[in-house]
Design a protein around this motif. Structure first.
Motif, PDB file in Angstrom:
ATOM      1  N   LEU A  45      41.768  48.978  28.841  1.00  0.00           N
ATOM      2  CA  LEU A  45      40.428  48.927  29.413  1.00  0.00           C
ATOM      3  C   LEU A  45      40.519  48.386  30.833  1.00  0.00           C
ATOM      4  O   LEU A  45      41.330  47.508  31.127  1.00  0.00           O
ATOM      5  CB  LEU A  45      39.526  48.015  28.589  1.00  0.00           C
TER       6      LEU A  45
ATOM      7  N   ALA B  18      38.040  46.659  33.648  1.00  0.00           N
ATOM      8  CA  ALA B  18      36.702  46.126  33.956  1.00  0.00           C
ATOM      9  C   ALA B  18      36.642  45.899  35.462  1.00  0.00           C
ATOM     10  O   ALA B  18      36.550  46.844  36.239  1.00  0.00           O
ATOM     11  CB  ALA B  18      36.446  44.853  33.153  1.00  0.00           C
TER      12      ALA B  18
ATOM     13  N   GLY C 113      39.125  44.788  37.203  1.00  0.00           N
ATOM     14  CA  GLY C 113      40.447  45.152  37.722  1.00  0.00           C
ATOM     15  C   GLY C 113      41.187  44.032  38.428  1.00  0.00           C
ATOM     16  O   GLY C 113      42.283  44.248  38.935  1.00  0.00           O
ATOM     17  N   HIS C 114      40.615  42.829  38.447  1.00  0.00           N
ATOM     18  CA  HIS C 114      41.241  41.787  39.272  1.00  0.00           C
ATOM     19  C   HIS C 114      42.351  41.008  38.580  1.00  0.00           C
ATOM     20  O   HIS C 114      42.934  40.093  39.161  1.00  0.00           O
ATOM     21  CB  HIS C 114      40.183  40.860  39.890  1.00  0.00           C
ATOM     22  N   SER C 115      42.670  41.373  37.353  1.00  0.00           N
ATOM     23  CA  SER C 115      43.920  40.917  36.747  1.00  0.00           C
ATOM     24  C   SER C 115      44.815  42.123  36.511  1.00  0.00           C
ATOM     25  O   SER C 115      46.023  42.074  36.755  1.00  0.00           O
ATOM     26  CB  SER C 115      43.661  40.196  35.423  1.00  0.00           C
ATOM     27  N   LEU C 116      44.217  43.218  36.062  1.00  0.00           N
ATOM     28  CA  LEU C 116      45.019  44.390  35.688  1.00  0.00           C
ATOM     29  C   LEU C 116      45.601  45.113  36.908  1.00  0.00           C
ATOM     30  O   LEU C 116      46.783  45.488  36.906  1.00  0.00           O
ATOM     31  CB  LEU C 116      44.157  45.344  34.846  1.00  0.00           C
TER      32      LEU C 116
ATOM     33  N   HIS D 163      31.858  37.061  37.872  1.00  0.00           N
ATOM     34  CA  HIS D 163      31.919  35.621  38.149  1.00  0.00           C
ATOM     35  C   HIS D 163      30.827  35.227  39.141  1.00  0.00           C
ATOM     36  O   HIS D 163      30.248  34.143  39.030  1.00  0.00           O
ATOM     37  CB  HIS D 163      33.291  35.243  38.713  1.00  0.00           C
TER      38      HIS D 163
ATOM     39  N   THR E  30      35.263  39.839  35.947  1.00  0.00           N
ATOM     40  CA  THR E  30      34.237  39.693  34.911  1.00  0.00           C
ATOM     41  C   THR E  30      34.656  38.656  33.863  1.00  0.00           C
ATOM     42  O   THR E  30      35.848  38.394  33.670  1.00  0.00           O
ATOM     43  CB  THR E  30      33.991  41.028  34.177  1.00  0.00           C
TER      44      THR E  30
ATOM     45  N   ASP F  38      40.205  30.006  34.292  1.00  0.00           N
ATOM     46  CA  ASP F  38      39.234  28.932  34.076  1.00  0.00           C
ATOM     47  C   ASP F  38      38.366  29.122  32.836  1.00  0.00           C
ATOM     48  O   ASP F  38      38.084  28.171  32.111  1.00  0.00           O
ATOM     49  CB  ASP F  38      38.321  28.826  35.306  1.00  0.00           C
TER      50      ASP F  38
ATOM     51  N   MET G  17      35.488  44.043  24.012  1.00  0.00           N
ATOM     52  CA  MET G  17      34.645  42.850  23.996  1.00  0.00           C
ATOM     53  C   MET G  17      33.301  43.238  24.597  1.00  0.00           C
ATOM     54  O   MET G  17      33.262  43.885  25.644  1.00  0.00           O
ATOM     55  CB  MET G  17      35.288  41.731  24.821  1.00  0.00           C
TER      56      MET G  17
ATOM     57  N   ARG H 157      44.408  29.757  44.104  1.00  0.00           N
ATOM     58  CA  ARG H 157      43.218  29.077  43.622  1.00  0.00           C
ATOM     59  C   ARG H 157      43.058  29.155  42.101  1.00  0.00           C
ATOM     60  O   ARG H 157      42.046  28.770  41.554  1.00  0.00           O
ATOM     61  CB  ARG H 157      41.949  29.539  44.348  1.00  0.00           C
TER      62      ARG H 157
HETATM   63  C1  LIG Z   1      43.520  36.451  44.207  1.00  0.00           C
HETATM   64  C2  LIG Z   1      43.007  36.182  42.817  1.00  0.00           C
HETATM   65  C3  LIG Z   1      42.662  34.883  42.453  1.00  0.00           C
HETATM   66  C4  LIG Z   1      42.176  34.608  41.183  1.00  0.00           C
HETATM   67  N1  LIG Z   1      41.864  33.326  40.866  1.00  0.00           N
HETATM   68  C5  LIG Z   1      41.402  33.040  39.630  1.00  0.00           C
HETATM   69  C6  LIG Z   1      41.030  31.713  39.284  1.00  0.00           C
HETATM   70  O1  LIG Z   1      41.084  30.781  40.095  1.00  0.00           O
HETATM   71  N2  LIG Z   1      40.573  31.489  38.011  1.00  0.00           N
HETATM   72  C7  LIG Z   1      40.464  32.488  37.091  1.00  0.00           C
HETATM   73  O2  LIG Z   1      40.034  32.221  35.984  1.00  0.00           O
HETATM   74  N3  LIG Z   1      40.785  33.756  37.405  1.00  0.00           N
HETATM   75  C8  LIG Z   1      41.255  34.055  38.639  1.00  0.00           C
HETATM   76  N4  LIG Z   1      41.571  35.355  38.951  1.00  0.00           N
HETATM   77  C9  LIG Z   1      41.450  36.400  37.917  1.00  0.00           C
HETATM   78  C10 LIG Z   1      40.046  36.977  37.901  1.00  0.00           C
HETATM   79  O3  LIG Z   1      39.146  36.042  37.404  1.00  0.00           O
HETATM   80  C11 LIG Z   1      39.969  38.265  37.081  1.00  0.00           C
HETATM   81  O4  LIG Z   1      38.808  38.886  37.503  1.00  0.00           O
HETATM   82  C12 LIG Z   1      39.878  38.108  35.590  1.00  0.00           C
HETATM   83  O5  LIG Z   1      40.931  37.341  35.079  1.00  0.00           O
HETATM   84  C13 LIG Z   1      39.937  39.466  34.907  1.00  0.00           C
HETATM   85  O6  LIG Z   1      38.673  40.059  34.898  1.00  0.00           O
HETATM   86  P1  LIG Z   1      38.505  41.578  35.346  1.00  0.00           P
HETATM   87  O7  LIG Z   1      37.132  41.975  35.027  1.00  0.00           O
HETATM   88  O8  LIG Z   1      38.947  41.704  36.731  1.00  0.00           O
HETATM   89  O9  LIG Z   1      39.489  42.288  34.290  1.00  0.00           O
HETATM   90  P2  LIG Z   1      40.522  43.477  34.422  1.00  0.00           P
HETATM   91  O10 LIG Z   1      41.566  43.157  35.415  1.00  0.00           O
HETATM   92  O11 LIG Z   1      39.813  44.771  34.549  1.00  0.00           O
HETATM   93  O12 LIG Z   1      41.145  43.412  32.956  1.00  0.00           O
HETATM   94  C14 LIG Z   1      41.970  42.318  32.551  1.00  0.00           C
HETATM   95  C15 LIG Z   1      42.418  42.528  31.111  1.00  0.00           C
HETATM   96  O13 LIG Z   1      41.325  42.396  30.214  1.00  0.00           O
HETATM   97  C16 LIG Z   1      41.126  43.591  29.474  1.00  0.00           C
HETATM   98  N5  LIG Z   1      39.671  43.785  29.379  1.00  0.00           N
HETATM   99  C17 LIG Z   1      38.798  43.824  30.424  1.00  0.00           C
HETATM  100  N6  LIG Z   1      37.531  43.953  29.977  1.00  0.00           N
HETATM  101  C18 LIG Z   1      37.604  44.004  28.614  1.00  0.00           C
HETATM  102  C19 LIG Z   1      36.633  44.119  27.567  1.00  0.00           C
HETATM  103  N7  LIG Z   1      35.327  44.225  27.835  1.00  0.00           N
HETATM  104  N8  LIG Z   1      37.084  44.143  26.307  1.00  0.00           N
HETATM  105  C20 LIG Z   1      38.401  44.028  26.016  1.00  0.00           C
HETATM  106  N9  LIG Z   1      39.361  43.902  26.949  1.00  0.00           N
HETATM  107  C21 LIG Z   1      38.974  43.886  28.236  1.00  0.00           C
HETATM  108  C22 LIG Z   1      41.836  44.666  30.253  1.00  0.00           C
HETATM  109  O14 LIG Z   1      42.249  45.731  29.435  1.00  0.00           O
HETATM  110  C23 LIG Z   1      43.007  43.914  30.842  1.00  0.00           C
HETATM  111  O15 LIG Z   1      44.029  43.787  29.924  1.00  0.00           O
HETATM  112  C24 LIG Z   1      42.038  35.662  40.233  1.00  0.00           C
HETATM  113  C25 LIG Z   1      42.364  36.975  40.590  1.00  0.00           C
HETATM  114  C26 LIG Z   1      42.837  37.240  41.866  1.00  0.00           C
HETATM  115  C27 LIG Z   1      43.164  38.649  42.236  1.00  0.00           C
END
Ligand SMILES: Cc1cc2nc3c(=O)[nH]c(=O)nc-3n(C[C@H](O)[C@H](O)[C@H](O)COP(=O)(O)OP(=O)(O)OC[C@H]3O[C@@H](n4cnc5c(N)ncnc54)[C@H](O)[C@@H]3O)c2cc1C
Ligand code: FES
Ligand code: FES
Lengths: 159, 288
Positions: free
Chosen positions: B29, B31, B33-36, B77, B110, B123, B166, B191
C-alpha cells in the motif's frame, strides 16, 4: 508499467505516459524541462526539490509523478509575476541569501508557504519553518535575514 | 536513485484496495509515501506493485464521538498537528505530530502509514501505545480491531496481515483530571526520535489514580513502562516521586536496546529515564 499522467506545472499542462516509478521531481525536470527544483539527496532530507502541489509544500523527490496526476504544481519558475521577482526572490538577492544557489529554489518555495501561514515570523519561527531545507554554503544567517526582509516587504506591499 | 520498476494501481475505496492487494502478488500500500518511497529510492524495498490509497476519502479526517476520537488512517501529520478537535480531545497527538520531521514531511505523511511502518524512531507508535489506542483494519475476512499494545511486534513488524488495510485509529478522549505529554530527543539531521516518551496520568484527590507510560527509540517496538506506572500509582506527583518512578524505567527496558552510530544502547537507556521524567513532569502539570 506506464501510466497516463497529466500534471499542470506553473499553469501549463504536461501530459503523457510515464513509468510508475518516476518521481515528481524527475517529471518536472525531464518532462517539464524545468530544472529549478533540484535533487540534492537520496534520503528525503535536503528539501532542494521542494515545490507546491495544489498549494501545499512538498518534497517532489518523495512523491511519484502518478500520485500528482491531476494536480497543479508550482515551481520556482512559476513564482515571479510576469517578470517581476517575488518578494522572496528579491530578498534572497538583496540579502545574499545564497552562494552556490543549489538549495535556493527549494528554500524559497518552503519559505513562501511559511510566510503564507505566518506573515510575521520571528527569527526562531523562520529557522523552525525551514527545518526541512539544508544549505551547505551560507550558514543560514543570510537566508533567515532574507525571509524576514521578504516578510517586511510583503507587509509594506499590502499596506 | 530511481526506485526499481513497479506497477501502480489507484484504489478508490477500501474494498477496492483490499481486492487489489489480493490480486497483486508482492504488492504494498502507498499512502503518503514518506517512509516507503525513501526505502524504494535506496532499493531497500522493491515491491512488484503499489496500491495507492492516497485518494480514498472514507479514511480521511477526524471525528469526535463521546469518549472516542476516530482518526482516519490517511489523515496527515499536518492535519493532526493543527486540529482543534484533537487539541481539546487528545492533545498529546497534535503535540507529537508537530514534532515529526519538517513541514513538507508533515504535509504528506499519514498516521496510518506511520503506525503501519512501525519504525522504532517514529513518534506516533509510542503515543498510540501510551494512549491505549485501537487500530481498525479491513481485510478479505472483514473488519477487526487491534489494540496498540498488541499491534507493534518488532522492528517494522505489526499485527496487520499482508492483505489488510488500516482504516482508522481510535483514540480515547482525555478525561477530567487527566494530563498527557510527549517528550522527544530529536535526531539533529532527520528529526526522527532518538528516544521518546509518552505519558498519560490521571490525578484524583491530589494522587495519581492511573498512569500509562510508553518509551520509543530504545527497543525495536514501543515499550510499555509498567514499573514506572506502578511507582506512580497512589502517590502525589511531586518532583521526587516522578524522579524515582522515572528511574524504574531501567526495569522495563531490560531487552536488547537499539545500538547505532548515533546513539549506543546504553545511552538510549540513560536518555529514556530523562525523557520519561520530562513527559511525566509536563503531564502532571497539565493534570492540574
Ligand atoms: C525526512 C523525513 C523525516 C521524518 N521524520 C519523522 C519523525 O521525526 N517522526 C516520525 O514519526 N516519522 C518521521 N518520518 C516518517 C513519516 O512520518 C512518514 O510519513 C510515515 O512514517 C509514513 O507515513 P506515509 O503515509 O508516508 O506512509 P507510506 O510511506 O506511504 O507507507 C509506509 C508503510 O505503511 C504501509 N501503509 C501505509 N498506509 C497504510 C494503511 N492505511 N494500511 C496498511 N498499511 C499502510 C505501507 O504499505 C508502507 O509499508 C520522516 C520521514 C522523512 C522522509
Ligand atoms: S532531493 Fe533531498 S529532499 Fe528531495
Ligand atoms: S547556497 Fe549553496 S547550498 Fe545553499
Amino acid at each position: 508499467m506506464q501510466v497516463e499522467t497529466k500534471i499542470s506545472i506553473n499553469g501549463k499542462d504536461y501530459e503523457g505516459e510515464v513509468e510508475a516509478r518516476t518521481l515528481l521531481v524527475h517529471f518536472i525536470r525531464d518532462v517539464g524541462g524545468l530544472t529549478g527544483a533540484k535533487v540534492g539527496c537520496d534520503t528525503s532530507q535536503c528539501g532542494a526539490c521542494t515545490v507546491h502541489v495544489d498549494g501545499v509544500a512538498v518534497k517532489s523527490c518523495t512523491m511519484l509523478a502518478v500520485q500528482a496526476d491531476g494536480t497543479s504544481v508550482t515551481t520556482i519558475e512559476g513564482l515571479a509575476d510576469d517578470g517581476d521577482l517575488h518578494p522572496l526572490q528579491e530578498a534572497f538577492w538583496a540579502k545574499h541569501g545564497l552562494q552556490c544557489g543549489f538549495c535556493t529554489p527549494g528554500m524559497i518555495m518552503a519559505a513562501a508557504k511559511l510566510l503564507e501561514a505566518n506573515p510575521s515570523p520571528s527569527e526562531e519561527e523562520v529557522r523552525h519553518g525551514l527545518e526541512g531545507n539544508f544549505c551547505r554554503c551560507t550558514g543560514y544567517q543570510n537566508i533567515v535575514r532574507a525571509v524576514t526582509e521578504a516578510a517586511d516587504a510583503q507587509k509594506e506591499g499590502a499596506e | 536513485m530511481y526506485p526499481a520498476n513497479v506497477a501502480y494501481h489507484r484504489a478508490s475505496s477500501v474494498a477496492e484496495a483490499v481486492e487489489l492487494l489480493a490480486e497483486n502478488e508482492d504488492s504494498k500500500l502507498l499512502a503518503g509515501g514518506h517512509s516507503l518511497i525513501p526505502l524504494m529510492r535506496l532499493r531497500l524495498a522493491s515491491p512488484a506493485s503499489l496500491i495507492d490509497v492516497g485518494r480514498i476519502a472514507e479514511i480521511q479526517g477526524i471525528s469526535v464521538c463521546g469518549d472516542c476520537v476516530c482518526v482516519g488512517a490517511l489523515t496527515t501529520h499536518s492535519t493532526l498537528a493543527s486540529s482543534c478537535d484533537l487539541q481539546s480531545a487528545c492533545p498529546i497527538v497534535p503535540e507529537a505530530a508537530a514534532l515529526i520531521g519538517d513541514p513538507a514531511v508533515r504535509n504528506r505523511g499519514t498516521i496510518g502509514g506511520n503506525l503501519a511502518h512501525a519504525d522504532p524512531a517514529s513518534d506516533l507508535p509510542t503515543v498510540a501505545v501510551a494512549l491505549g489506542a485501537t487500530i481498525k483494519a479491513t481485510g478479505p475476512n472483514g473488519k477487526r480491531s487491534i489494540c496498540a499494545g498488541d499491534f507493534f511486534q518488532d522492528l517494522m513488524t505489526t499485527a496487520l496481515d499482508d492483505g489488510e488495510v488500516m482504516t482508522a485509529v481510535c483514540l480515547p478522549a482525555i478525561q477530567a483530571g487527566q494530563g498527557m505529554a510527549y517528550a522527544k530527543m530529536l535526531h539533529p539531521a532527520s528529526r526522527y526520535a532518538v528516544v521518546s516518551a509518552a505519558a498519560v496520568v490521571t490525578v484524583e484527590d491530589g494522587r495519581c489514580a492511573a498512569a500509562s507510560v510508553a518509551v520509543g527509540g530504545v527497543e525495536t517496538a514501543p515499550a510499555k513502562a509498567s514499573s514506572v506506572e506502578a511507582a506512580l500509582t497512589g502517590n502525589a506527583l511531586d518532583a521526587g516521586v516522578i524522579a524515582c518512578a522515572s528511574a524504574a524505567v531501567a526495569d522495563d527496558l531490560a531487552g536488547d536496546a537499539i545500538d547505532d552510530v548515533f546513539a549506543s544502547g546504553e545511552y538510549r537507556r540513560a536518555m529514556a529515564e530523562v525523557y520519561v521524567r520530562r513527559a511525566l513532569t509536563s503531564a502532571a502539570e497539565r493534570a492540574g
